[in-house]
Motif scaffolding. Structure first.
Motif, PDB file in Angstrom:
ATOM      1  N   GLN A 189      29.315  18.422  38.946  1.00  0.00           N
ATOM      2  CA  GLN A 189      29.707  19.148  40.155  1.00  0.00           C
ATOM      3  C   GLN A 189      28.828  20.372  40.360  1.00  0.00           C
ATOM      4  N   GLN A 190      28.499  21.048  39.276  1.00  0.00           N
ATOM      5  CA  GLN A 190      27.695  22.265  39.357  1.00  0.00           C
ATOM      6  C   GLN A 190      26.243  21.977  39.710  1.00  0.00           C
ATOM      7  N   MET A 191      25.823  20.728  39.612  1.00  0.00           N
ATOM      8  CA  MET A 191      24.458  20.351  39.974  1.00  0.00           C
ATOM      9  C   MET A 191      24.305  20.156  41.484  1.00  0.00           C
ATOM     10  N   ILE A 192      25.439  20.098  42.201  1.00  0.00           N
ATOM     11  CA  ILE A 192      25.413  19.842  43.642  1.00  0.00           C
ATOM     12  C   ILE A 192      25.405  21.155  44.405  1.00  0.00           C
ATOM     13  N   SER A 193      24.445  21.306  45.314  1.00  0.00           N
ATOM     14  CA  SER A 193      24.371  22.500  46.157  1.00  0.00           C
ATOM     15  C   SER A 193      25.150  22.287  47.457  1.00  0.00           C
ATOM     16  N   GLU A 194      24.877  21.178  48.159  1.00  0.00           N
ATOM     17  CA  GLU A 194      25.541  20.900  49.433  1.00  0.00           C
ATOM     18  C   GLU A 194      25.893  19.423  49.549  1.00  0.00           C
ATOM     19  N   ILE A 195      26.992  19.167  50.250  1.00  0.00           N
ATOM     20  CA  ILE A 195      27.374  17.800  50.612  1.00  0.00           C
ATOM     21  C   ILE A 195      27.548  17.773  52.120  1.00  0.00           C
ATOM     22  N   ASN A 196      26.703  17.026  52.798  1.00  0.00           N
ATOM     23  CA  ASN A 196      26.748  16.925  54.262  1.00  0.00           C
ATOM     24  C   ASN A 196      27.314  15.579  54.670  1.00  0.00           C
ATOM     25  N   LEU A 197      28.304  15.595  55.536  1.00  0.00           N
ATOM     26  CA  LEU A 197      28.840  14.344  56.074  1.00  0.00           C
ATOM     27  C   LEU A 197      27.877  13.856  57.151  1.00  0.00           C
ATOM     28  N   THR A 198      27.232  12.730  56.904  1.00  0.00           N
ATOM     29  CA  THR A 198      26.245  12.156  57.831  1.00  0.00           C
ATOM     30  C   THR A 198      26.619  10.704  58.108  1.00  0.00           C
ATOM     31  N   PRO A 199      27.675  10.477  58.864  1.00  0.00           N
ATOM     32  CA  PRO A 199      28.168   9.105  59.083  1.00  0.00           C
ATOM     33  C   PRO A 199      27.147   8.207  59.793  1.00  0.00           C
ATOM     34  N   LYS A 200      27.218   6.942  59.470  1.00  0.00           N
ATOM     35  CA  LYS A 200      26.386   5.915  60.105  1.00  0.00           C
ATOM     36  C   LYS A 200      27.287   4.977  60.901  1.00  0.00           C
ATOM     37  N   ASP A 201      26.682   4.159  61.723  1.00  0.00           N
ATOM     38  CA  ASP A 201      27.462   3.173  62.481  1.00  0.00           C
ATOM     39  C   ASP A 201      28.172   2.211  61.534  1.00  0.00           C
ATOM     40  N   THR A 202      27.538   1.967  60.392  1.00  0.00           N
ATOM     41  CA  THR A 202      28.099   1.008  59.440  1.00  0.00           C
ATOM     42  C   THR A 202      28.942   1.672  58.347  1.00  0.00           C
ATOM     43  N   ASP A 203      28.903   3.003  58.285  1.00  0.00           N
ATOM     44  CA  ASP A 203      29.637   3.698  57.214  1.00  0.00           C
ATOM     45  C   ASP A 203      29.996   5.115  57.652  1.00  0.00           C
ATOM     46  N   GLN A 204      31.255   5.317  58.042  1.00  0.00           N
ATOM     47  CA  GLN A 204      31.695   6.656  58.443  1.00  0.00           C
ATOM     48  C   GLN A 204      31.824   7.611  57.254  1.00  0.00           C
ATOM     49  N   TYR A 205      31.712   7.066  56.037  1.00  0.00           N
ATOM     50  CA  TYR A 205      31.844   7.875  54.823  1.00  0.00           C
ATOM     51  C   TYR A 205      30.488   8.230  54.202  1.00  0.00           C
ATOM     52  N   HIS A 206      29.412   8.024  54.924  1.00  0.00           N
ATOM     53  CA  HIS A 206      28.094   8.310  54.364  1.00  0.00           C
ATOM     54  C   HIS A 206      27.884   9.817  54.231  1.00  0.00           C
ATOM     55  N   VAL A 207      27.322  10.238  53.100  1.00  0.00           N
ATOM     56  CA  VAL A 207      27.049  11.654  52.852  1.00  0.00           C
ATOM     57  C   VAL A 207      25.624  11.829  52.334  1.00  0.00           C
ATOM     58  N   THR A 208      25.064  13.002  52.616  1.00  0.00           N
ATOM     59  CA  THR A 208      23.757  13.394  52.109  1.00  0.00           C
ATOM     60  C   THR A 208      23.937  14.638  51.249  1.00  0.00           C
ATOM     61  N   LEU A 209      23.472  14.571  50.024  1.00  0.00           N
ATOM     62  CA  LEU A 209      23.638  15.672  49.084  1.00  0.00           C
ATOM     63  C   LEU A 209      22.298  16.361  48.844  1.00  0.00           C
ATOM     64  N   TYR A 210      22.353  17.660  48.694  1.00  0.00           N
ATOM     65  CA  TYR A 210      21.199  18.447  48.271  1.00  0.00           C
ATOM     66  C   TYR A 210      21.534  19.039  46.910  1.00  0.00           C
ATOM     67  N   MET A 211      20.713  18.683  45.931  1.00  0.00           N
ATOM     68  CA  MET A 211      20.995  19.059  44.557  1.00  0.00           C
ATOM     69  C   MET A 211      20.272  20.348  44.185  1.00  0.00           C
ATOM     70  N   ASN A 212      20.799  21.039  43.198  1.00  0.00           N
ATOM     71  CA  ASN A 212      20.197  22.296  42.763  1.00  0.00           C
ATOM     72  C   ASN A 212      18.826  22.107  42.124  1.00  0.00           C
ATOM     73  N   ASP A 213      18.521  20.890  41.683  1.00  0.00           N
ATOM     74  CA  ASP A 213      17.207  20.633  41.083  1.00  0.00           C
ATOM     75  C   ASP A 213      16.170  20.205  42.122  1.00  0.00           C
ATOM     76  N   GLY A 214      16.549  20.195  43.398  1.00  0.00           N
ATOM     77  CA  GLY A 214      15.586  19.910  44.461  1.00  0.00           C
ATOM     78  C   GLY A 214      15.609  18.498  44.995  1.00  0.00           C
ATOM     79  N   PHE A 215      16.327  17.592  44.371  1.00  0.00           N
ATOM     80  CA  PHE A 215      16.402  16.226  44.863  1.00  0.00           C
ATOM     81  C   PHE A 215      17.459  16.094  45.956  1.00  0.00           C
ATOM     82  N   GLU A 216      17.306  15.057  46.760  1.00  0.00           N
ATOM     83  CA  GLU A 216      18.276  14.724  47.806  1.00  0.00           C
ATOM     84  C   GLU A 216      18.926  13.399  47.422  1.00  0.00           C
ATOM     85  N   VAL A 217      20.202  13.260  47.715  1.00  0.00           N
ATOM     86  CA  VAL A 217      20.925  12.039  47.362  1.00  0.00           C
ATOM     87  C   VAL A 217      21.580  11.462  48.601  1.00  0.00           C
TER      88      VAL A 217
END
Length: 261
Positions: free
Chosen positions: A178-206
């Motif tokens: 949990q502490q490795m996660i900086s932000e969690i953005n809700l970015t829904p798609k037409d096929t998935d209303q639960y899609h999220v984009t994460l920005y991690m403290n180490d610089g990676f995106e998920v």
């Protein structure tokens, strides 16, 4: 014929008198002690010592002392024996921040309220302010203007079932992830209303979905450790898991870290 030992009444009288005297002394001592206790009790209940002089609050961080004291309802000046500790604790547990509450009397007239709060799990970004979200899913009313750094920041969420599901999934992860996660953005798609984009403290995106969030994110430390830390990009955890570096993401030709699960 043997001569029997005979004790005369004159010999027995001193012993009887001594026994009766001891018995009378014990009874007198008991009555005097009882009388003294009654006197001290009357004096105590008439004195300030029998009234609440101070109420202390410990263990609270999110909730101010004033709010705890107001909810508990223990007033200074009231009888220390007129406080129902279980009732006060039950009132305090109704507060969204409070997980456990204990009330105890410390002699002679101070009550101590010990609070255990729900853990802070995330912040919700709303109207340019940031609001604490607790482990029980409650969102605190008081927001802050300062950018939070001690818990993940959630953007694009509303107070609905999507946020509720997100918090449940986030709560399943170990605190170190949990502490490795900086932000969690809700970015829904037409096929998935639960899609999220994460920005991690180490610089990676998920890129992930809330539906399998905890199941996939539990492997994040292992996946990230296999990547070149100087080459950032997107770790896709929606189906299986693979990595796309930012510089080749548009071309879609550079994939590494393939690890289907």
């Amino acid at each position: 014929m043997k001569k029997e030992n005979v004790v005369s009444i004159e010999d027995r009288i001193p012993k009887l008198k001594q026994h009766r005297k001891k018995k009378a002394n014990r009874r007198l001592f008991f009555l005097l002690t009882l009388f003294l206790i009654l006197i001290l009790s009357v004096v105590y209940f008439q004195s300030p010592l029998s009234h609440v002089k101070k109420v202390e609050v410990t263990g609270n961080e999110l909730i101010p002392d004033e709010k705890v004291l107001a909810a508990g309802g223990i007033s200074t000046g009231t009888s220390v024996w007129g406080v129902n500790k279980n009732s006060v604790a039950a009132k305090l547990k109704k507060l969204p921040e409070v997980k456990k509450a204990e009330v105890r009397l410390t002699f002679p007239n101070t009550y101590v309220i010990s609070i255990q709060e729900h853990d802070k799990k995330a912040y919700l970004s709303r109207d340019s302010r940031y609001y604490v979200i607790l482990e029980n899913g409650k969102i605190l009313d008081k927001g802050t203007d300062a950018m939070p750094v001690d818990a993940p920041l959630l953007r694009g969420f509303k107070e609905d079932k999507v946020l509720e599901k997100m918090m449940k999934e986030l709560g399943k992860l170990p605190s170190e992830i949990q502490q490795m996660i900086s932000e969690i953005n809700l970015t829904p798609k037409d096929t998935d209303q639960y899609h999220v984009t994460l920005y991690m403290n180490d610089g990676f995106e998920v890129s992930a979905t809330i539906r399998t969030f905890s199941e996939k994110m539990i492997h994040y430390p292992s996946i990230a450790s296999q990547l070149d830390p100087s080459r950032k990009g997107v770790i896709d955890l929606e189906v299986g898991s693979f990595f796309k570096a930012y510089e080749t993401e548009d071309e879609g030709t550079d994939e590494e870290g393939q690890n289907q699960e």
